[in-house]
Motif scaffolding. Sequence first.
Motif, PDB file in Angstrom:
ATOM      1  N   GLU A 130      40.636  42.692  36.105  1.00  0.00           N
ATOM      2  CA  GLU A 130      41.145  41.381  35.715  1.00  0.00           C
ATOM      3  C   GLU A 130      41.004  40.376  36.866  1.00  0.00           C
ATOM      4  N   ALA A 131      41.129  40.849  38.112  1.00  0.00           N
ATOM      5  CA  ALA A 131      40.933  39.966  39.263  1.00  0.00           C
ATOM      6  C   ALA A 131      39.488  39.479  39.330  1.00  0.00           C
ATOM      7  N   VAL A 132      38.533  40.372  39.059  1.00  0.00           N
ATOM      8  CA  VAL A 132      37.122  39.970  39.034  1.00  0.00           C
ATOM      9  C   VAL A 132      36.883  38.926  37.947  1.00  0.00           C
ATOM     10  N   GLY A 133      37.483  39.163  36.790  1.00  0.00           N
ATOM     11  CA  GLY A 133      37.374  38.168  35.719  1.00  0.00           C
ATOM     12  C   GLY A 133      37.996  36.841  36.105  1.00  0.00           C
ATOM     13  N   GLY A 134      39.113  36.893  36.844  1.00  0.00           N
ATOM     14  CA  GLY A 134      39.747  35.663  37.310  1.00  0.00           C
ATOM     15  C   GLY A 134      38.869  34.892  38.279  1.00  0.00           C
ATOM     16  N   ILE A 135      38.170  35.611  39.167  1.00  0.00           N
ATOM     17  CA  ILE A 135      37.246  34.954  40.099  1.00  0.00           C
ATOM     18  C   ILE A 135      36.138  34.243  39.332  1.00  0.00           C
ATOM     19  N   ALA A 136      35.564  34.933  38.353  1.00  0.00           N
ATOM     20  CA  ALA A 136      34.511  34.311  37.546  1.00  0.00           C
ATOM     21  C   ALA A 136      35.037  33.090  36.804  1.00  0.00           C
ATOM     22  N   SER A 137      36.269  33.171  36.321  1.00  0.00           N
ATOM     23  CA  SER A 137      36.852  32.038  35.598  1.00  0.00           C
ATOM     24  C   SER A 137      36.983  30.807  36.486  1.00  0.00           C
ATOM     25  N   ALA A 138      37.230  31.013  37.783  1.00  0.00           N
ATOM     26  CA  ALA A 138      37.368  29.889  38.699  1.00  0.00           C
ATOM     27  C   ALA A 138      36.100  29.057  38.762  1.00  0.00           C
TER      28      ALA A 138
END
Length: 429
Positions: A109-117
């Motif tokens: 989920e953290a990786v997905g959050g980085i991509a979302s940024a």
Amino acid sequence: MTQHPLKLPDFRLLIVGRTVSTLGDAVVPAALAIAITRATGSSGALALVLGCAMVPRLLLLPLGGVVGDRFNPRVVALVTDLVRAVAQLLVGVELIGGQPRLAHIAVAEAVGGIASAFAMPTATPLVAATVEGPHRMRANALLASAGNAARLGGPALAGVLVYTAGAGWAFILDGASFMISAALLTRLTVRHTPAQRRPLLADLTEGWGEVRSQDWYWTSLIGHAVWNGAHAVLLTLGPLIASRRLGGDGVWIAMTQAGAAGVLAGSLIAGRVRPNRPVLLANLGLALYALPLLALATAAPAPVTVTAYALAMTGLGFLSPVWQTVVQQRFPAQVLARVTSYDWLLSLAAAPLGYTLAPLAAHAWGSGAPLLATAALVALACAGTAAVPGVRRLGPGEEAAGAANGDRSGPHAQVRSGTGSCGPGRQAS
């Protein structure tokens, strides 16, 4: 004469891709909440996972805005869709395995959050680049309505998957939706005028100066930040309250389903109504979020709580296309991604605080106290924007000349002097 947005091939690709990925995303919240609470029985564990997605997103949003202005937003969106697809597929595999490890889910989920940024700041420039000014409000309303219609079916689909195939398949579906969106983006043609290459700090400073230059903008963002903090509190405490005090997991799914219906209704209203003070009305609509917080705090009957949440999310649905349109009208294209990144950063800044403090406060004083306090804050912050002169004066209008093509002379001087025109728009979450 400018064509209707749906007659534009690039906009059709954009709206289909956005709608498909939104459907995938709409399945995840309810599935994630149920999967984590079933596995751990802890609202703190759910808060941890949600925070792991949110914190890196917030930290990297300004950098994402710079990247969105320097590079073609289509390419940035495509790459981030692929990264998020992989992250969600990994979570799905972890849950399907039968013994989910919280650490693995949190990292994905953290990786997905980085991509979302990096993905989030591209949304507004993509619309501005594919649809001309006079029809952007219609385009934004169409995007919001299509996306919200997809969200309407998301919670129900999540319930079907959770109770039949398992929660992991909700994440598999979300990953597949991102892959479809990426495939459609490969066919999109986007006009892009890159921002002047300068040191990173100079780019960040310029974007922040744009935000600070307009009182209606930054003061509204304070209200949006409080709204998102309140939303985080509700997402953290709501599933357990629904499960233990209101009738079971089905009540939480009903709430998310009703909320999706409310958001859809709000976006449809935004596409048909032209209020004289759109930003003021949209901010007042956000204040309705106090209603479901009060309902949960007092353990109101499930139908009352579900209805209150639907009304609150109607306010959010109205805000989204209204806010996006006014931002596209008011800011030149060459700074649009940076302005959008600061918009999201300020608006979402309070969410990690909500995820962190909600379980701590509930443990110390019970769930009612943080919910009541949050209800009072969100009502005050969102309705309080009515005291700002810029918010009260901002009326509907046409796009300022030059904003679409990046001309930084006349229109920006108009905006800063308060004589420019405006439109509506934005989603607080």
